[in-house]
Design a protein around this motif. Structure first.
Motif, PDB file in Angstrom:
ATOM      1  N   LEU A  22      -8.179 -55.671 -41.964  1.00  0.00           N
ATOM      2  CA  LEU A  22      -8.753 -54.571 -41.176  1.00  0.00           C
ATOM      3  C   LEU A  22      -7.749 -53.427 -41.047  1.00  0.00           C
ATOM      4  O   LEU A  22      -6.603 -53.643 -40.646  1.00  0.00           O
ATOM      5  CB  LEU A  22      -9.154 -55.061 -39.770  1.00  0.00           C
ATOM      6  N   GLU A  23      -8.186 -52.225 -41.392  1.00  0.00           N
ATOM      7  CA  GLU A  23      -7.326 -51.053 -41.240  1.00  0.00           C
ATOM      8  C   GLU A  23      -7.541 -50.495 -39.828  1.00  0.00           C
ATOM      9  O   GLU A  23      -8.682 -50.227 -39.438  1.00  0.00           O
ATOM     10  CB  GLU A  23      -7.704 -50.004 -42.288  1.00  0.00           C
ATOM     11  N   VAL A  24      -6.450 -50.336 -39.076  1.00  0.00           N
ATOM     12  CA  VAL A  24      -6.558 -49.851 -37.700  1.00  0.00           C
ATOM     13  C   VAL A  24      -5.811 -48.521 -37.588  1.00  0.00           C
ATOM     14  O   VAL A  24      -4.643 -48.420 -37.982  1.00  0.00           O
ATOM     15  CB  VAL A  24      -5.951 -50.867 -36.700  1.00  0.00           C
ATOM     16  N   ILE A  25      -6.496 -47.498 -37.081  1.00  0.00           N
ATOM     17  CA  ILE A  25      -5.866 -46.188 -36.868  1.00  0.00           C
ATOM     18  C   ILE A  25      -5.997 -45.872 -35.379  1.00  0.00           C
ATOM     19  O   ILE A  25      -7.083 -45.991 -34.811  1.00  0.00           O
ATOM     20  CB  ILE A  25      -6.600 -45.065 -37.628  1.00  0.00           C
ATOM     21  N   MET A  26      -4.906 -45.440 -34.754  1.00  0.00           N
ATOM     22  CA  MET A  26      -4.996 -45.076 -33.340  1.00  0.00           C
ATOM     23  C   MET A  26      -4.363 -43.702 -33.096  1.00  0.00           C
ATOM     24  O   MET A  26      -3.345 -43.366 -33.706  1.00  0.00           O
ATOM     25  CB  MET A  26      -4.267 -46.111 -32.481  1.00  0.00           C
ATOM     26  N   TYR A  27      -5.016 -42.951 -32.203  1.00  0.00           N
ATOM     27  CA  TYR A  27      -4.486 -41.648 -31.810  1.00  0.00           C
ATOM     28  C   TYR A  27      -4.437 -41.607 -30.282  1.00  0.00           C
ATOM     29  O   TYR A  27      -5.452 -41.380 -29.617  1.00  0.00           O
ATOM     30  CB  TYR A  27      -5.377 -40.531 -32.374  1.00  0.00           C
ATOM     31  N   PRO A  28      -3.263 -41.901 -29.704  1.00  0.00           N
ATOM     32  CA  PRO A  28      -3.170 -41.862 -28.242  1.00  0.00           C
ATOM     33  C   PRO A  28      -3.107 -40.414 -27.746  1.00  0.00           C
ATOM     34  O   PRO A  28      -2.378 -39.602 -28.305  1.00  0.00           O
ATOM     35  CB  PRO A  28      -1.850 -42.589 -27.962  1.00  0.00           C
ATOM     36  N   MET A  29      -3.887 -40.117 -26.700  1.00  0.00           N
ATOM     37  CA  MET A  29      -3.926 -38.746 -26.162  1.00  0.00           C
ATOM     38  C   MET A  29      -3.390 -38.767 -24.741  1.00  0.00           C
ATOM     39  O   MET A  29      -3.831 -39.566 -23.923  1.00  0.00           O
ATOM     40  CB  MET A  29      -5.372 -38.222 -26.201  1.00  0.00           C
ATOM     41  N   LYS A  30      -2.465 -37.841 -24.465  1.00  0.00           N
ATOM     42  CA  LYS A  30      -1.777 -37.856 -23.167  1.00  0.00           C
ATOM     43  C   LYS A  30      -2.630 -37.295 -22.034  1.00  0.00           C
ATOM     44  O   LYS A  30      -2.534 -37.727 -20.901  1.00  0.00           O
ATOM     45  CB  LYS A  30      -0.501 -37.014 -23.263  1.00  0.00           C
ATOM     46  N   ASN A  31      -3.457 -36.307 -22.326  1.00  0.00           N
ATOM     47  CA  ASN A  31      -4.069 -35.533 -21.242  1.00  0.00           C
ATOM     48  C   ASN A  31      -5.506 -35.881 -20.901  1.00  0.00           C
ATOM     49  O   ASN A  31      -6.165 -35.141 -20.191  1.00  0.00           O
ATOM     50  CB  ASN A  31      -3.995 -34.046 -21.585  1.00  0.00           C
ATOM     51  N   VAL A  32      -6.004 -36.947 -21.444  1.00  0.00           N
ATOM     52  CA  VAL A  32      -7.405 -37.284 -21.157  1.00  0.00           C
ATOM     53  C   VAL A  32      -7.488 -38.692 -20.582  1.00  0.00           C
ATOM     54  O   VAL A  32      -6.542 -39.481 -20.679  1.00  0.00           O
ATOM     55  CB  VAL A  32      -8.288 -37.193 -22.430  1.00  0.00           C
ATOM     56  N   SER A  33      -8.655 -39.002 -19.987  1.00  0.00           N
ATOM     57  CA  SER A  33      -8.838 -40.344 -19.437  1.00  0.00           C
ATOM     58  C   SER A  33      -9.923 -41.103 -20.202  1.00  0.00           C
ATOM     59  O   SER A  33     -10.273 -42.207 -19.845  1.00  0.00           O
ATOM     60  CB  SER A  33      -9.233 -40.256 -17.967  1.00  0.00           C
ATOM     61  N   ASP A  34     -10.473 -40.479 -21.251  1.00  0.00           N
ATOM     62  CA  ASP A  34     -11.555 -41.157 -21.964  1.00  0.00           C
ATOM     63  C   ASP A  34     -11.044 -41.798 -23.254  1.00  0.00           C
ATOM     64  O   ASP A  34      -9.892 -41.610 -23.652  1.00  0.00           O
ATOM     65  CB  ASP A  34     -12.700 -40.193 -22.259  1.00  0.00           C
ATOM     66  N   PHE A  35     -11.914 -42.552 -23.891  1.00  0.00           N
ATOM     67  CA  PHE A  35     -11.570 -43.181 -25.174  1.00  0.00           C
ATOM     68  C   PHE A  35     -12.781 -43.169 -26.079  1.00  0.00           C
ATOM     69  O   PHE A  35     -13.934 -43.111 -25.608  1.00  0.00           O
ATOM     70  CB  PHE A  35     -11.075 -44.612 -24.965  1.00  0.00           C
ATOM     71  N   SER A  36     -12.514 -43.180 -27.383  1.00  0.00           N
ATOM     72  CA  SER A  36     -13.579 -43.239 -28.387  1.00  0.00           C
ATOM     73  C   SER A  36     -13.178 -44.282 -29.422  1.00  0.00           C
ATOM     74  O   SER A  36     -12.115 -44.182 -30.029  1.00  0.00           O
ATOM     75  CB  SER A  36     -13.722 -41.858 -29.041  1.00  0.00           C
ATOM     76  N   VAL A  37     -14.001 -45.297 -29.580  1.00  0.00           N
ATOM     77  CA  VAL A  37     -13.704 -46.383 -30.516  1.00  0.00           C
ATOM     78  C   VAL A  37     -14.830 -46.449 -31.541  1.00  0.00           C
ATOM     79  O   VAL A  37     -16.004 -46.442 -31.165  1.00  0.00           O
ATOM     80  CB  VAL A  37     -13.620 -47.743 -29.775  1.00  0.00           C
ATOM     81  N   LYS A  38     -14.473 -46.507 -32.818  1.00  0.00           N
ATOM     82  CA  LYS A  38     -15.508 -46.649 -33.854  1.00  0.00           C
ATOM     83  C   LYS A  38     -15.077 -47.706 -34.866  1.00  0.00           C
ATOM     84  O   LYS A  38     -14.016 -47.592 -35.476  1.00  0.00           O
ATOM     85  CB  LYS A  38     -15.749 -45.314 -34.561  1.00  0.00           C
ATOM     86  N   LEU A  39     -15.910 -48.727 -35.005  1.00  0.00           N
ATOM     87  CA  LEU A  39     -15.667 -49.793 -35.980  1.00  0.00           C
ATOM     88  C   LEU A  39     -16.672 -49.600 -37.115  1.00  0.00           C
ATOM     89  O   LEU A  39     -17.882 -49.629 -36.891  1.00  0.00           O
ATOM     90  CB  LEU A  39     -15.857 -51.157 -35.311  1.00  0.00           C
ATOM     91  N   THR A  40     -16.147 -49.378 -38.319  1.00  0.00           N
ATOM     92  CA  THR A  40     -17.022 -49.033 -39.446  1.00  0.00           C
ATOM     93  C   THR A  40     -16.924 -50.065 -40.556  1.00  0.00           C
ATOM     94  O   THR A  40     -15.822 -50.484 -40.934  1.00  0.00           O
ATOM     95  CB  THR A  40     -16.617 -47.650 -40.019  1.00  0.00           C
TER      96      THR A  40
END
Lengths: 428, 420
Positions: A22-40
């Protein structure tokens, strides 16, 4: 995880390919409280004949299995996966298109719990005759709803004019007959072939802890026994270089004529240039939008001659081994429009000023996407599907567009290989 | 886990004829701005919409629309846009612009972006060419409504069932009105809102009061008041209107409209929770469970409401042979709101509203959207919502059932001449 700096925006993404593939890519964002996850999973409606490498027998399915499987994936033994996520206050959904199926999770609370649950439900197939029949009824209604939709019908008719054989011609839901013919065996075969980590990727963006997220992913997936059955082979569909129909007219319940002109450009046109698919795509986007988009000289002529109240919509897509450049407009002055368009098609060109202007516009959007977890997740996922990976140097590429290369590409486009499709009012 | 809380410094600068609300934060790469213009609605509101279609299509400062678009591309895709709506008895015109934080470009950029916005909105050029563009755009919008059976069924249901509602004062005119539209109509629409509207300007992003000076150098607004009471109280029908338009389609589209009685006294959050439990798009709403999950009748069924217009509506599309069954199940779903709301359903609805609250501060547009709702329309702020959710009960939600009165059942579809 591999740490990758995104040039020009001072952002960082993280990447790791797990032992199970499984290839996993993550982009942590400092200024937000939400998250978006997509498994394709790289499995969509195009894949109707496939096998594992080394197998002698091909598996064949009707159209619509990928979409049917997407619906069934939410069923668990005695409960619905979507209900679990909704109860946690988060959003869950999925979509299927020609080359992939994506499971979506987003929200602001209960991230870690629902990330683990997303992986759990996608990797826990649960099909019974009862759930299959229940979904069959729902999907039949979904398909009928789409057949009543004029724009949807027009979209598929455009694909049917461009392609003779390619499966982009075929409804993602399948026809009502396809839906009726899909069996549990079709679904199980598709699941066993395509729903395995080595054929999938996971993108997570937003307010996340990278190390903790990776631990959750690894520990959740350790509960599953993924078999390594080797590489999946999908039968190639033989598609001609020339558009299937140069002109076609479709009648439907409309009052204003809609015209779509699509250029069919096989990758092979440009092989002498030794450019990557990504670079070619970027250049073709600039060529098509500069020549036919809202700020083109073509659009000025449309406005000045009162041919249509709005500029054409222009976009370039990648479909298998083809770039498809499309120009669409709604106007009853369709003949004048086509005449004018043909004049501009024979004179496709770009100048430095247009490139700078268009580049500024693309850069503005590119930078602002990094503020939105869903936008940036979409950008990363699209790049992986279209080009195999996400490139951190897009800004650099945009700042170094080569006008000589653009002119070479323009020369290689076959200016006659396009299909004109008109949607006209039904005769009474 | 609760989301991150970031303090945003908020400031109001009264410029006499309008107020600027600055919400300063350095969280994002963009700046978002809205000009909110509000006045009482009328039957001629379509002229205001047409005037702004024209304003955004033709300006004295540009030889063509395309020239304007080219300038916007140079300005890193800084594109002003507008949205028009009815909020109860009010007409609201909201002009928005989203642009890059100048630190990614240069110091002059802020000035250029704001000047560009006002150059467009202050200088319409209503000539014959502009009128033709406006008519063409209105025809395209009409075409989009008429070719989408869901939009068409909702519009027909509103026009037949609640013709006096602000919701029936459509901006999207029909062919006869479009044909008769004149340049003086465009001028009338433009002048009406500029003369009469109460104006607030909202800006969020990494900005200081310098932006207020730039705005003030360009803005030309009149000082106007707007009534605080903008609830529309809908007359209640004695008998339910039932109407079926036959249409050659694979599915029948069903719209059921309810009046919300005493809509000015219903609590916002209770109503939001009620609507969520009845007709959210997730698989757990009453409508989806009854129509889709248990009976496989439809792909989509949902409810939506307009508190200030006192209307709740339900929409679904089903096979032509299943209309009666679907209507029974819609009725059953609404009935279940009276005494069959479970603790689990309430908790799910609460969690989703909490999640929405936590999402407010995640982009500048949403920060402003929420601030405008609180400041101008009396909605509760995030903390008030979260605190209210702690104490709301099933009884608070189910009692809204008593405020509902069915008004209209509308069906579009079923084949030509009533034959499937």
């Amino acid at each position: 995880m591999e740490k990758i700096s995104i040039l020009g925006v001072k952002e960082t993404i993280y990447k790791e390919v797990l032992d199970n593939g499984l290839e996993v890519i993550m982009y942590p964002m400092k200024n937000v409280s939400d998250f978006s996850v997509k498994l394709t999973t790289k499995y969509g409606n195009d894949y109707v004949k496939f096998k594992h490498e080394g197998d002698s027998k091909w598996i064949e399915t009707p159209f619509g299995v990928a979409h049917f499987l997407e619906h069934l994936t939410f069923h668990m033994d005695g409960y619905e996966a979507m209900d679990v996520i909704t109860k946690d206050g988060n959003y869950s959904n999925a979509y299927t298109n020609s080359d992939c199926t994506t499971y979506v999770l987003s929200g602001t609370i209960n991230y870690e719990k629902d990330l683990a649950f997303l992986l759990k439900y996608v990797f826990t197939p649960y099909y019974t005759s009862e759930t299959v029949e229940k979904e069959r009824g729902i999907i039949r209604e979904e398909a009928k709803r789409s057949f009543d939709n004029v724009d949807n019908q027009f979209y598929y008719n455009c694909k049917k004019a461009i392609y003779k054989n390619n499966h982009h011609r075929d409804y993602v839901t399948g026809s009502v007959e396809d839906v009726d013919n899909i069996t549990i065996d079709d679904i199980t075969n598709a699941y066993n072939t395509f729903y395995k980590p080595s054929n999938m990727f996971l993108v997570i963006c937003g307010s996340i802890d990278v190390d903790k997220s990776l631990d959750i992913i690894k520990s959740t997936l350790n509960e599953f026994d993924f078999k390594n059955e080797g590489k999946v082979v999908v039968e190639d569909v033989d598609e001609q270089v020339e558009v299937y129909k140069h002109e076609s007219i479709i009648e439907d319940k409309v009052n204003i004529i809609k015209t779509s002109v699509s250029f069919k450009m096989p990758f092979s046109y440009f092989s002498s240039l030794k450019l990557s698919t990504r670079d070619l795509y970027r250049y073709l986007h600039f060529i098509f939008t500069i020549n036919f988009g809202a700020t083109s000289d073509f659009a000025i002529d449309i406005e000045n001659n009162n041919i249509a109240p709005s500029s054409p919509s222009v976009y370039v897509e990648i479909e298998d081994n083809f770039f498809i450049g499309t120009i669409e407009i709604t106007t009853n002055k369709d003949k004048e429009y086509i005449e004018l368009l043909k004049k501009y098609i024979s004179n496709i060109s770009v100048d430095e000023q247009s490139i700078i202007r268009k580049r500024n516009s693309v850069i503005g959007n590119y930078i602002m996407h990094f503020d939105d977890s869903n936008d940036v997740n979409h950008d990363i996922g699209s790049d992986i599907l279209m080009f195999g990976d996400y490139a951190p140097d897009e800004m650099e590429k945009l700042n170094n567009l080569d006008i000589n290369m653009i002119n070479k590409i323009i020369k290689l486009i076959d200016k006659n290989n396009y299909s004109i499709i008109k949607l006209v009012p039904k005769k009474k | 886990m609760k989301g991150k809380r970031v303090n945003m410094e908020s400031k109001i600068i009264d410029k006499g004829s309008y107020k600027v609300h600055l919400i300063k934060n350095d969280k994002f790469k963009d700046i978002q701005m809205y000009i909110v213009m509000r006045m009482e609605c009328s039957n001629d509101d379509y002229k205001v919409f047409a005037a702004f279609l024209g304003d955004f299509a033709s300006s004295k400062y540009f030889n063509s629309n395309i020239e304007r678009y080219r300038k916007e591309e140079e300005l890193y895709d800084t594109k002003p846009s507008f949205n028009i709506s009815h909020v109860g008895k009010l007409l609201e015109l909201r002009i928005g612009m989203n642009f890059l934080n100048p630190k990614y470009v240069n110091e002059e950029f802020l000035n250029k972006a704001i000047e560009h916005l006002f150059m467009i909105i202050n200088n319409p050029n209503y000539d014959d060419k502009c009128l033709e563009i406006v008519k063409g755009k209105l025809r395209n919008i009409r075409e989009n409504i008429d070719t989408s059976l869901s939009s068409k069924s909702i519009e027909n249901a509103i026009n037949l069932g609640i013709p006096d509602s602000p919701l029936a004062k459509s901006f999207f005119c029909k062919e006869d009105v479009i044909n008769n539209l004149s340049i003086s109509d465009l001028n009338e629409g433009y002048n009406r809102i500029f003369k009469n509207a109460n104006v607030h300007i909202y800006v969020a992003g990494d900005v200081d009061e310098k932006i207020v000076n730039i705005i003030d150098n360009n803005a030309k607004f009149n000082k106007n008041k707007v009534s605080d009471n903008f609830y529309h109280i809908e007359d209640v029908r004695k008998n339910v209107l039932k109407h079926h338009d036959f249409y050659d389609s694979n599915q029948s589209h069903i719209v059921v409209i309810y009046n919300i009685l005493n809509n000015d006294k219903v609590n916002n959050i209770d109503l939001q929770l009620f609507d969520y439990i009845l007709g959210d798009l997730s698989l757990s709403s009453k409508l989806i469970v009854n129509l889709r999950v248990k009976n496989s009748l439809c792909y989509n069924a949902n409810s939506s409401y307009s508190k200030y217009s006192g209307i709740l509506k339900i929409y679904t599309s089903v096979d032509n042979n299943n209309v009666d069954r679907a209507l029974e199940l819609i009725n059953l779903s609404v009935e279940e709101m009276k005494n069959k709301i479970t603790e689990e359903e309430l908790l799910t609805a609460k969690n989703n509203i909490i999640s929405e609250c936590e999402d407010i501060d995640n982009n500048n547009a949403s920060v402003l959207f929420n601030k405008i709702n609180v400041d101008l329309y009396g909605y509760e702020d995030k903390d008030e919502v979260l605190s209210y959710l702690d104490k709301v009960s099933i009884n608070d939600i189910s009692k809204i059932f008593n405020n509902l009165k069915i008004n209209t059942i509308y069906i579009l579809g079923g084949g030509n001449n009533g034959k499937n």
